[in-house]
Design a protein around this motif. Sequence first.
Motif, PDB file in Angstrom:
ATOM      1  N   LEU A  14     -45.677 -89.141 115.137  1.00  0.00           N
ATOM      2  CA  LEU A  14     -46.611 -88.662 114.115  1.00  0.00           C
ATOM      3  C   LEU A  14     -46.400 -87.189 113.792  1.00  0.00           C
ATOM      4  CD1 LEU A  14     -49.138 -89.091 112.396  1.00  0.00           C
ATOM      5  CD2 LEU A  14     -50.498 -88.539 114.403  1.00  0.00           C
ATOM      6  N   LEU A  15     -46.323 -86.362 114.820  1.00  0.00           N
ATOM      7  CA  LEU A  15     -46.186 -84.927 114.617  1.00  0.00           C
ATOM      8  C   LEU A  15     -44.817 -84.474 115.095  1.00  0.00           C
ATOM      9  CD1 LEU A  15     -49.680 -83.974 115.982  1.00  0.00           C
ATOM     10  CD2 LEU A  15     -49.022 -84.249 113.611  1.00  0.00           C
ATOM     11  N   THR A  16     -44.003 -83.949 114.206  1.00  0.00           N
ATOM     12  CA  THR A  16     -42.611 -83.649 114.536  1.00  0.00           C
ATOM     13  C   THR A  16     -42.319 -82.158 114.601  1.00  0.00           C
ATOM     14  OG1 THR A  16     -42.038 -83.763 112.205  1.00  0.00           O
ATOM     15  CG2 THR A  16     -41.805 -85.785 113.487  1.00  0.00           C
ATOM     16  N   PHE A  43     -49.306 -84.348 120.240  1.00  0.00           N
ATOM     17  CA  PHE A  43     -50.098 -83.128 120.343  1.00  0.00           C
ATOM     18  C   PHE A  43     -49.315 -81.855 120.009  1.00  0.00           C
ATOM     19  CE2 PHE A  43     -51.490 -86.240 123.571  1.00  0.00           C
ATOM     20  CZ  PHE A  43     -52.711 -86.582 123.007  1.00  0.00           C
ATOM     21  N   GLN A  44     -48.032 -81.987 119.711  1.00  0.00           N
ATOM     22  CA  GLN A  44     -47.211 -80.796 119.504  1.00  0.00           C
ATOM     23  C   GLN A  44     -47.657 -79.994 118.288  1.00  0.00           C
ATOM     24  OE1 GLN A  44     -43.087 -81.946 119.513  1.00  0.00           O
ATOM     25  NE2 GLN A  44     -43.098 -82.442 121.703  1.00  0.00           N
ATOM     26  N   GLY A  45     -48.013 -80.677 117.203  1.00  0.00           N
ATOM     27  CA  GLY A  45     -48.463 -79.965 116.014  1.00  0.00           C
ATOM     28  C   GLY A  45     -49.739 -79.185 116.273  1.00  0.00           C
ATOM     29  N   LEU A  46     -50.653 -79.762 117.028  1.00  0.00           N
ATOM     30  CA  LEU A  46     -51.910 -79.102 117.366  1.00  0.00           C
ATOM     31  C   LEU A  46     -51.658 -77.895 118.259  1.00  0.00           C
ATOM     32  CD1 LEU A  46     -54.999 -79.019 117.292  1.00  0.00           C
ATOM     33  CD2 LEU A  46     -55.021 -80.662 119.191  1.00  0.00           C
ATOM     34  N   VAL A  47     -50.774 -78.055 119.240  1.00  0.00           N
ATOM     35  CA  VAL A  47     -50.435 -76.945 120.120  1.00  0.00           C
ATOM     36  C   VAL A  47     -49.788 -75.818 119.322  1.00  0.00           C
ATOM     37  CG1 VAL A  47     -48.990 -76.228 122.055  1.00  0.00           C
ATOM     38  CG2 VAL A  47     -50.234 -78.385 122.175  1.00  0.00           C
ATOM     39  N   LYS A  88     -50.053 -70.433 117.050  1.00  0.00           N
ATOM     40  CA  LYS A  88     -50.000 -69.540 115.889  1.00  0.00           C
ATOM     41  C   LYS A  88     -51.308 -68.777 115.721  1.00  0.00           C
ATOM     42  CE  LYS A  88     -48.472 -71.060 111.999  1.00  0.00           C
ATOM     43  NZ  LYS A  88     -48.272 -71.977 110.847  1.00  0.00           N
ATOM     44  N   ASP A  89     -52.402 -69.363 116.191  1.00  0.00           N
ATOM     45  CA  ASP A  89     -53.701 -68.698 116.105  1.00  0.00           C
ATOM     46  C   ASP A  89     -53.936 -67.710 117.242  1.00  0.00           C
ATOM     47  OD1 ASP A  89     -54.438 -69.814 113.731  1.00  0.00           O
ATOM     48  OD2 ASP A  89     -55.832 -71.272 114.569  1.00  0.00           O
ATOM     49  N   GLY A  90     -52.906 -67.495 118.050  1.00  0.00           N
ATOM     50  CA  GLY A  90     -52.984 -66.442 119.053  1.00  0.00           C
ATOM     51  C   GLY A  90     -53.223 -66.889 120.477  1.00  0.00           C
ATOM     52  N   THR A 146     -64.923 -83.695 127.150  1.00  0.00           N
ATOM     53  CA  THR A 146     -65.092 -82.921 125.924  1.00  0.00           C
ATOM     54  C   THR A 146     -63.760 -82.479 125.337  1.00  0.00           C
ATOM     55  OG1 THR A 146     -67.227 -82.133 126.729  1.00  0.00           O
ATOM     56  CG2 THR A 146     -66.216 -80.899 124.933  1.00  0.00           C
ATOM     57  N   PHE A 147     -62.835 -82.092 126.176  1.00  0.00           N
ATOM     58  CA  PHE A 147     -61.523 -81.648 125.695  1.00  0.00           C
ATOM     59  C   PHE A 147     -60.823 -82.762 124.923  1.00  0.00           C
ATOM     60  CE2 PHE A 147     -56.953 -80.645 126.603  1.00  0.00           C
ATOM     61  CZ  PHE A 147     -56.887 -79.505 125.831  1.00  0.00           C
ATOM     62  N   ASN A 148     -60.785 -83.958 125.491  1.00  0.00           N
ATOM     63  CA  ASN A 148     -60.137 -85.085 124.815  1.00  0.00           C
ATOM     64  C   ASN A 148     -60.874 -85.478 123.534  1.00  0.00           C
ATOM     65  OD1 ASN A 148     -58.099 -85.264 126.691  1.00  0.00           O
ATOM     66  ND2 ASN A 148     -59.045 -86.922 127.857  1.00  0.00           N
ATOM     67  N   LEU A 149     -62.181 -85.397 123.557  1.00  0.00           N
ATOM     68  CA  LEU A 149     -62.962 -85.743 122.375  1.00  0.00           C
ATOM     69  C   LEU A 149     -62.669 -84.784 121.233  1.00  0.00           C
ATOM     70  CD1 LEU A 149     -65.272 -87.433 121.073  1.00  0.00           C
ATOM     71  CD2 LEU A 149     -66.816 -85.638 121.857  1.00  0.00           C
ATOM     72  N   LEU A 150     -62.662 -83.485 121.515  1.00  0.00           N
ATOM     73  CA  LEU A 150     -62.414 -82.498 120.468  1.00  0.00           C
ATOM     74  C   LEU A 150     -60.996 -82.604 119.922  1.00  0.00           C
ATOM     75  CD1 LEU A 150     -64.256 -79.380 121.952  1.00  0.00           C
ATOM     76  CD2 LEU A 150     -65.003 -80.839 120.056  1.00  0.00           C
ATOM     77  N   ILE A 151     -60.046 -82.924 120.794  1.00  0.00           N
ATOM     78  CA  ILE A 151     -58.673 -83.124 120.332  1.00  0.00           C
ATOM     79  C   ILE A 151     -58.612 -84.307 119.371  1.00  0.00           C
ATOM     80  CG2 ILE A 151     -56.392 -83.916 121.070  1.00  0.00           C
ATOM     81  CD1 ILE A 151     -56.708 -82.203 123.544  1.00  0.00           C
TER      82      ILE A 151
END
Length: 290
Positions: A11-13, A30-34, A39-41, A132-137
Amino acid sequence: MKRLLVCICLLLTHLLPAHSVHAATIHPTFQGLVHRLYKDGMDLEYLTSVFSRPELGLLPEIVAKGLVRREARLNYAQFLEDYAVKKAISYLEAHKSILMEVEGRFGVSAPVVVAILCVETACGTYIGRYTTFNLLITQALSIEPDIYREIYRLIPTEEKRGLTQQTVKKRLKRKSRKAYHELKALLNYTRDHGIDPFSIQGSAEGAIGIPQFLPSNITVYGYDGDGNGTIDLFQHRDAIASVASFLKAFRWREDNSYKKKKQIIRRYNPSDYYADTVLALADKLKDSWP
């Protein structure tokens, strides 16, 4: 979950530039999210350590149920039953010292604080059961095509009849924006306090602790009620002080009109049912508080 991750493994490349050694340890999902968080610091080493954990996963079924949850269906009347009022009175007595302290510091009455805690988590006895971490992801990634399709598939059939895909996408887009903001807040909070992010469990909407704060509210309104240098919303003194701190921030006064008090309570939870119940329970507790 395993089937879902296999389906969306491509999905995310987007790989993390100049950090392929880190990216190789993170599932493609999860790579795109990471990358976005980086990038957000946010620190890449910390992100890699968290997103490489075997506990990491998606909760599409919980997000699907959240899309059709209605406040009007919740049983708020239970919090005004005799057994619930007695439990709230016991909580007043058990935590009298910190409640008196926050009254003096914040100008918020103990019955109001306790009413919120009782409606939120039955005075801390039920704080939620979802990681909570998995839910927010999951919420943050919910507009990705394959994850969206899985969430839509999991919406109960009887609920799906009244929902168009356009409506679902609109709700998920809004939820995704909010979840990304809360995910950053949660990661910063757990990193700064040395907390394992996977150890925190909360509601189906990502609220955590005895007062059910969203992670972004902890640094803004949270208060160290026991004076140990940290804000731990799973401890009663910090939870009590944080609720009072929140209400004071929105200019709570005991002599406010009912309408004004309700407006402030709605800042905590934007529901008329919720606000009316909190104020009704607080009124029932007044005679039990000096």
